[in-house]
Every structure is written in C-alpha cells, then in structure tokens.
Design an enzyme around this catalytic site. Structure first.
Site, PDB file in Angstrom:
ATOM      1  N   ASP A 182     -60.978 118.585 -33.130  1.00  0.00           N
ATOM      2  CA  ASP A 182     -60.763 119.348 -34.352  1.00  0.00           C
ATOM      3  C   ASP A 182     -61.252 118.599 -35.589  1.00  0.00           C
ATOM      4  O   ASP A 182     -61.612 117.418 -35.525  1.00  0.00           O
ATOM      5  CB  ASP A 182     -59.273 119.670 -34.511  1.00  0.00           C
ATOM      6  N   TYR A 220     -56.859 109.813 -24.787  1.00  0.00           N
ATOM      7  CA  TYR A 220     -56.815 109.871 -26.246  1.00  0.00           C
ATOM      8  C   TYR A 220     -55.904 108.775 -26.780  1.00  0.00           C
ATOM      9  O   TYR A 220     -54.910 108.418 -26.145  1.00  0.00           O
ATOM     10  CB  TYR A 220     -56.265 111.216 -26.725  1.00  0.00           C
TER      11      TYR A 220
END
Length: 243
Positions: free
Chosen positions: A52, A110
């Site tokens: 994003d 992540y």
C-alpha cells in the site's frame, strides 16, 4: 522472450503503493515506464503482491518477460540509474517460462518497526513514532492470538472471498535505540492485515483492547471489524520465498 525474476527494494513514501493506477505515481508504474524507455516497447511486470501507499520493500519480487537485447548487468545498471533514488533493482534471475511471481509464493516475511522512545523526525517516513514504552514479554505473549490458520477478515479491508491465512511465526525484538521490530512469517497477507494486527498488539499492550475482543474478531469475522490500524510507514516487505 525469456522470463526473469527480479528482486527490488524501494522507499514507499513517494509512491501511491505498488500497483499501477492511472494518474498516480506507483512503484510498478515507474518500473514499467523505465523498462519501456529502455526497450522502446511496452513491458508489463507482475509482482508477488501489492504493497500500500507508504509501505516499503527490502526484497519485493516480480517476474517479467524481456527482449534478449541487453546483458543483465547493463539492464540493471540502466534501470537503477532511471529509478534513482527510490527504487533499486538488486537482481534479475532467469526462471522457467511459466513461473509466476505471485502464484508460486510459499512464504512472505514482513517487518514492522516501532519507535518506543522520543519522537525522531528523521524516522517519520520509516518507523512508527509511537513514542511510548512497550512491554516486550506481554507483546510476545499476545502474538499467540494471531498464530496458525485463521479467518483474518476482521483484520482487513479486503473484498476477496478467501480470507483464510496462515501465520507460522511472529518474532518480537528490540534494539539498543528502543526500536521494536515485529517480524511476521505467513503464506500470504490480506490488505492492511499486518497494520491492523500491529495496532491491535499495541492496543493490547496499553490495555485499550482486551484479548477477548480480539478472539471475538476471529470467532465472528466481519470486514473491517478491527478498528485500529498502524501507520504504513513502519511496514516493510522483507522477503518473498518460493518453492
């Protein structure tokens, strides 16, 4: 044309995310634009997934079919010159003609960074400026709420039908600067899932959220059920692993 797997790092702050969108500056859009400039023909790239707006990558991957015109080292050098300073192509590796950077993914890793000390303006775009201490033992204990295969619909703004994901491991660490690093290992993640999980872990830590409430979000999943979300700036796609 031969197919390649690219490994790329980028600073997400200047971009409207990974995926190309008309009228917006995106990572995929910039790479495709510069490939077209080099080869003088449109070239599409296919990422391992989207990040994003404001999210960074240490090792994002994509596959691409390229004309056999330039040596790889020369191509990488040209791309990095054109993409400087926000995108850096680390490698281009030949792969099988039917390899797909998204569908062949086995594990994604992540990292999320949280500053628990005084506000640091130099880190504003790279670390969540939470600026309060966190109880690491409690943080680690609360990560167990998110481990295993679960329906993460409540922890996402995704519209897709399949919201089951498996998180195999979450590592909690803190360095000498007071930066807390949360590392998530999973077979894939929904949109905003990690940011909502991080914000939930912090809310559990400061007792503005109860464990029972988190469990209820899994027992009765609903889109956007989780009402807290950590900033994009602290999130990094660290590694994409393939079969």
């Amino acid at each position: 044309m031969p197919r390649y797997l690219a490994i790329v790092a980028y600073n997400g702050a200047p971009f409207r995310g990974w995926a190309k969108q008309p009228g917006y500056h995106t990572v995929q859009g910039q790479i495709e634009q510069n490939l077209a400039l080099i080869y003088q023909t449109p070239i599409n790239i296919y990422g391992s997934g989207r990040t994003d707006k404001g999210v960074h990558a240490i090792n994002q991957t994509f596959h691409v079919d390229l004309p056999d015109k330039l040596p790889l080292k020369q191509l990488i050098a040209k791309l990095n010159q054109l993409n400087y300073p926000d995108i850096f192509v680390k490698a281009l590796v030949p792969v099988a003609p039917r390899f797909h950077a998204r569908f062949a993914v086995k594990t994604k890793v992540y990292e999320y960074l949280i500053n628990t000390r005084a506000f640091n303006p130099a880190q504003y775009h790279t670390v969540w400026q939470y600026n309060h201490p966190l109880d690491l033992a409690q943080l680690e204990a609360d990560t167990t709420l998110f481990l295993g295969r679960k329906d993460f619909w409540s922890f996402s703004t995704a519209s897709q039908k399949d919201t089951q994901r498996t998180i195999s491991k979450i590592i909690v660490q803190q360095d000498h600067t007071g930066t807390v690093k949360l590392t998530f290992f999973g077979n894939g993640f929904l949109r905003n899932q990690i940011r909502m999980m991080v914000a939930s872990l912090v809310a559990l830590n400061n007792r503005t959220l109860m464990r029972e409430t988190v469990q209820q979000l899994f027992d009765q999943p609903q889109k956007g059920g989780c009402k807290v979300k950590a900033p994009a700036c602290g999130l990094y796609l660290k590694t994409v692993l393939y079969e």
